[in-house]
Write an enzyme that holds these catalytic residues in place. Structure first.
Site, PDB file in Angstrom:
ATOM      1  N   HIS A 308       0.876  -1.190   0.000  1.00  0.00           N
ATOM      2  CA  HIS A 308       0.000   0.000   0.000  1.00  0.00           C
ATOM      3  C   HIS A 308       0.907   1.232   0.000  1.00  0.00           C
ATOM      4  O   HIS A 308       1.709   1.407  -0.907  1.00  0.00           O
ATOM      5  CB  HIS A 308      -0.915  -0.119   1.228  1.00  0.00           C
ATOM      6  N   HIS A 347      -2.381  -2.501  -9.713  1.00  0.00           N
ATOM      7  CA  HIS A 347      -3.349  -1.903  -8.798  1.00  0.00           C
ATOM      8  C   HIS A 347      -4.601  -2.755  -8.781  1.00  0.00           C
ATOM      9  O   HIS A 347      -4.968  -3.331  -9.812  1.00  0.00           O
ATOM     10  CB  HIS A 347      -3.700  -0.478  -9.264  1.00  0.00           C
ATOM     11  N   ASP A 403       2.758   5.314  -6.909  1.00  0.00           N
ATOM     12  CA  ASP A 403       4.011   5.215  -6.162  1.00  0.00           C
ATOM     13  C   ASP A 403       5.247   5.069  -7.055  1.00  0.00           C
ATOM     14  O   ASP A 403       6.363   5.120  -6.560  1.00  0.00           O
ATOM     15  CB  ASP A 403       3.950   4.007  -5.205  1.00  0.00           C
TER      16      ASP A 403
HETATM   17  N1  CMC Z   1       4.796  -7.055 -10.273  1.00  0.00           N
HETATM   18  C1  CMC Z   1       4.690  -8.282 -10.828  1.00  0.00           C
HETATM   19  N2  CMC Z   1       3.545  -8.967 -10.908  1.00  0.00           N
HETATM   20  C2  CMC Z   1       2.456  -8.398 -10.391  1.00  0.00           C
HETATM   21  C3  CMC Z   1       2.483  -7.112  -9.786  1.00  0.00           C
HETATM   22  C4  CMC Z   1       3.714  -6.442  -9.754  1.00  0.00           C
HETATM   23  N3  CMC Z   1       3.823  -5.225  -9.212  1.00  0.00           N
HETATM   24  N4  CMC Z   1       1.251  -6.795  -9.363  1.00  0.00           N
HETATM   25  C5  CMC Z   1       0.472  -7.828  -9.662  1.00  0.00           C
HETATM   26  N5  CMC Z   1       1.188  -8.803 -10.293  1.00  0.00           N
HETATM   27  C6  CMC Z   1       0.686 -10.058 -10.842  1.00  0.00           C
HETATM   28  C7  CMC Z   1       0.427 -11.076  -9.740  1.00  0.00           C
HETATM   29  O1  CMC Z   1       1.555 -11.867  -9.492  1.00  0.00           O
HETATM   30  C8  CMC Z   1      -0.722 -11.856 -10.325  1.00  0.00           C
HETATM   31  O2  CMC Z   1      -0.194 -12.726 -11.300  1.00  0.00           O
HETATM   32  P1  CMC Z   1      -0.845 -14.199 -11.503  1.00  0.00           P
HETATM   33  O3  CMC Z   1      -2.229 -13.937 -12.033  1.00  0.00           O
HETATM   34  O4  CMC Z   1       0.055 -14.880 -12.456  1.00  0.00           O
HETATM   35  O5  CMC Z   1      -0.860 -14.839 -10.141  1.00  0.00           O
HETATM   36  C9  CMC Z   1      -1.527 -10.796 -11.086  1.00  0.00           C
HETATM   37  O6  CMC Z   1      -0.575  -9.784 -11.436  1.00  0.00           O
HETATM   38  C10 CMC Z   1      -2.638 -10.176 -10.244  1.00  0.00           C
HETATM   39  O7  CMC Z   1      -2.049  -9.654  -9.050  1.00  0.00           O
HETATM   40  P2  CMC Z   1      -2.759  -9.648  -7.636  1.00  0.00           P
HETATM   41  O8  CMC Z   1      -1.714  -9.652  -6.578  1.00  0.00           O
HETATM   42  O9  CMC Z   1      -3.795 -10.728  -7.592  1.00  0.00           O
HETATM   43  O10 CMC Z   1      -3.494  -8.247  -7.701  1.00  0.00           O
HETATM   44  P3  CMC Z   1      -4.049  -7.442  -6.467  1.00  0.00           P
HETATM   45  O11 CMC Z   1      -5.162  -6.612  -6.984  1.00  0.00           O
HETATM   46  O12 CMC Z   1      -4.349  -8.354  -5.330  1.00  0.00           O
HETATM   47  O13 CMC Z   1      -2.808  -6.549  -6.026  1.00  0.00           O
HETATM   48  C11 CMC Z   1      -1.314  -4.768  -5.740  1.00  0.00           C
HETATM   49  C12 CMC Z   1      -2.692  -5.186  -6.256  1.00  0.00           C
HETATM   50  C13 CMC Z   1      -1.200  -3.249  -5.827  1.00  0.00           C
HETATM   51  C14 CMC Z   1      -1.165  -5.186  -4.271  1.00  0.00           C
HETATM   52  C15 CMC Z   1      -0.233  -5.448  -6.614  1.00  0.00           C
HETATM   53  O14 CMC Z   1      -0.368  -5.049  -7.955  1.00  0.00           O
HETATM   54  C16 CMC Z   1       1.182  -5.176  -6.112  1.00  0.00           C
HETATM   55  O15 CMC Z   1       1.673  -5.900  -5.231  1.00  0.00           O
HETATM   56  N6  CMC Z   1       1.865  -4.113  -6.658  1.00  0.00           N
HETATM   57  C17 CMC Z   1       3.165  -3.741  -6.170  1.00  0.00           C
HETATM   58  C18 CMC Z   1       3.023  -2.921  -4.896  1.00  0.00           C
HETATM   59  C19 CMC Z   1       2.522  -1.522  -5.196  1.00  0.00           C
HETATM   60  O16 CMC Z   1       3.016  -0.844  -6.093  1.00  0.00           O
HETATM   61  N7  CMC Z   1       1.545  -1.063  -4.385  1.00  0.00           N
HETATM   62  C20 CMC Z   1       1.012   0.276  -4.506  1.00  0.00           C
HETATM   63  C21 CMC Z   1      -0.410   0.288  -4.937  1.00  0.00           C
HETATM   64  S1  CMC Z   1      -0.974   1.916  -5.436  1.00  0.00           S
HETATM   65  C22 CMC Z   1      -0.936   2.896  -4.036  1.00  0.00           C
HETATM   66  C23 CMC Z   1      -1.657   2.340  -2.872  1.00  0.00           C
HETATM   67  O17 CMC Z   1      -2.750   1.809  -2.972  1.00  0.00           O
HETATM   68  O18 CMC Z   1      -1.112   2.495  -1.783  1.00  0.00           O
END
Ligand code: CMC
Length: 468
Positions: A308, A347, A403
């Protein structure tokens, strides 16, 4: 408890009406659209047939949702608990109705109270936006003057706060200090627990929005062993924060206007983002009717996590680790092999370019003209270029989020990396407060209390320790 507020009035629901009816099949229970007809000939209900019993139920649809509690009537046996929905991580569950922030994740749209984020970032100050989020409308000139004056005169903190700040270890993470200081504020303002009183809530808005830059700057000054700087009421909200952070021996701190404005815009971009993890914490913890300082501390704690608000810090650490453009392909390969994430990408809601990231990218150019170019920008730009052409990221609709570039600006402005989540929290405070008040004034809200699907042992007897 139902809180009604004469000043604010009832919440005006502006949600859109239903157009299409879904058709859902879930294991033994099939659902299809039917029910009473609307003028367009469509019926705003779901007819649910429980194939276990053959019974049929008609469930109203409102604002493209059905109420989960309407499913409880679906039972196999009369003494069953009734049907629930199972939705880990709230992937498809609306926990509230809100009129504050609108996001269209597919189109990359973000609006506060109907105003596009691009216009707010261009035409408004952070304090105007904070007023908008909390009060529902942009302030008039007189309202803004009064709002600004009240926030500015609540920027000081009790002297005892300095004492407990001093108690932290020299290398304490500033976000840990910030979260603790927020919780501690509740002990200084015990009357804030009277959350049903509009005047108390208003005082909390002034205090929390006013004091978060002071607490943040104190946390930083402690970590570098520099004396705390008291707020300067002559400076703007962002300018005063820069002064409390970086003032050394000069009698009067004069912020660079470009950096002051850039920071103000960053606060605007972070001010609210509907039902994200920290806002859900603010609402969830606040729903127990705890005082708002304690709820805000919980929200800030949620923001601290690397998935986050801690992601901006993680992005900079990642760029440091990559080190040079040549190492990007190997890094991307590791990410695709599941050895880590490309921080600042992806996201839960945006499946397109995060509109805040676009604004920040443009803002970076203005900041770098003053500070000099952050050398890590080249690595970030190349990372973005490669990722946006790569099937792994394209298929999963992973784009830069807020971010990805914000940390580069913060670093160019001389903020240490571990202050980044604290900067996010300063801007987000107004959104947390707006969402907290909306929750309190919503007659449908109660203490937040999810259900579970219990899959553990059935009843069994305890054997004595000596026999285990
Ligand atoms: N790098 C590589 N792969 C990713 C990433 C990433 N940053 N984000 C998602 N994926 C992949 C994930 O591995 C999954 O792949 P698969 O379908 O093969 O298992 C797919 O994309 C879907 O990801 P998810 O984790 O199920 O998606 P989510 O909606 O639960 O997670 C998130 C959203 C923001 C937590 C995630 O994209 C992430 O960890 N991003 C990196 C951390 C980040 O930048 N966070 C800031 C978010 S914006 C500001 C805020 O809200 O604070």
């Amino acid at each position: 408890m139902k809180v009604r507020d004469e000043e604010t009035g009832p919440i005006n629901h502006l949600l859109t009406s239903l157009t299409d009816l879904p058709s859902i099949n879930v294991r033994s229970c099939s659902m299809q659209a039917s029910g009473s007809a609307t003028p367009s000939g469509k019926r705003n209900t779901l007819t649910v047939i429980d194939n276990r019993t053959g019974k049929q139920y008609e469930i109203p649809i409102e604002h493209e949702t059905i109420k989960s509690t309407d499913l409880r009537q679906i039972k196999e046996n009369a003494d069953d608990f009734g049907m629930m929905t199972y939705d880990p991580a709230f992937m498809n569950t609306a926990a509230c109705r809100s009129t504050i922030t609108f996001i269209d994740g597919d189109k990359g749209i973000l609006r506060y109270r109907g105003y596009p984020i691009e216009q707010l970032a261009e035409k408004c100050s952070y304090l105007e936006v904070a007023y908008l989020l909390i009060n529902g409308e942009l302030p008039t000139k007189a309202q803004l003057e009064e709002w600004t004056m009240n926030i500015t005169t609540h920027t000081f903190v009790h002297e005892n706060i300095k004492k407990f700040m001093d108690g932290f270890h020299y290398d304490a993470h500033p976000m840990g200090m910030f979260v603790s200081a927020l919780a501690a504020l509740s002990t200084f303002y015990p009357s804030a627990k009277h959350i049903t009183e509009p005047a108390e809530r208003t005082m909390t808005f002034y205090r929390l929005i006013g004091k978060v830059p002071t607490l943040a700057a104190f946390a930083y000054r402690h970590s570098v062993g520099m004396p705390y700087i008291l707020p300067d009421n002559e400076l703007s909200y962002a300018g005063n924060f820069l002064g409390m952070m970086f003032k050394v021996a000069e009698p009067q701190y004069h912020p660079n206007p470009v950096l002051e404005r850039a920071l103000d815009v960053l606060f605007i971009l972070h001010a609210d983002h509907e039902q994200n993890c920290s806002t859900s914490a603010m609402r969830g913890v606040g729903s127990s009717q705890v005082d708002p300082y304690s709820a805000a501390a919980a929200a800030a704690a949620a923001l601290y996590g690397p998935l986050h608000g801690g992601a901006n810090e993680a992005v900079l650490r990642m760029l440091d680790e990559i080190g040079s453009k040549e190492k990007i392909p190997a890094f991307i390969k590791d990410v695709k092999d599941g050895k880590g994430r490309l921080m600042g990408f992806g996201h839960r809601v945006y499946k397109n370019y995060d509109p805040r990231a676009s604004i920040i990218k443009r803002l970076a150019d203005q900041v770098f003209e003053v500070t000099g170019r952050n050398p890590k920008l080249d690595i970030a730009l190349e990372l973005e270029r490669i990722a946006l052409q790569d099937d792994y990221f394209i298929k999963r609709k992973l784009y830069p989020n807020v971010d990805f570039y914000s940390g580069l600006i913060y670093q160019a402005m001389r903020f240490p990396v571990d202050m980044f989540p604290v900067l996010f929290a300063i801007g987000r405070m107004s959104g947390w407060l707006a969402q907290w008040q909306e929750m309190l004034l919503d007659a449908e809200q109660k203490i937040a209390r999810p259900r579970q699907v219990y899959l553990g042992h059935d009843n069994r007897d305890v054997t004595m320790l000596s026999q285990r």
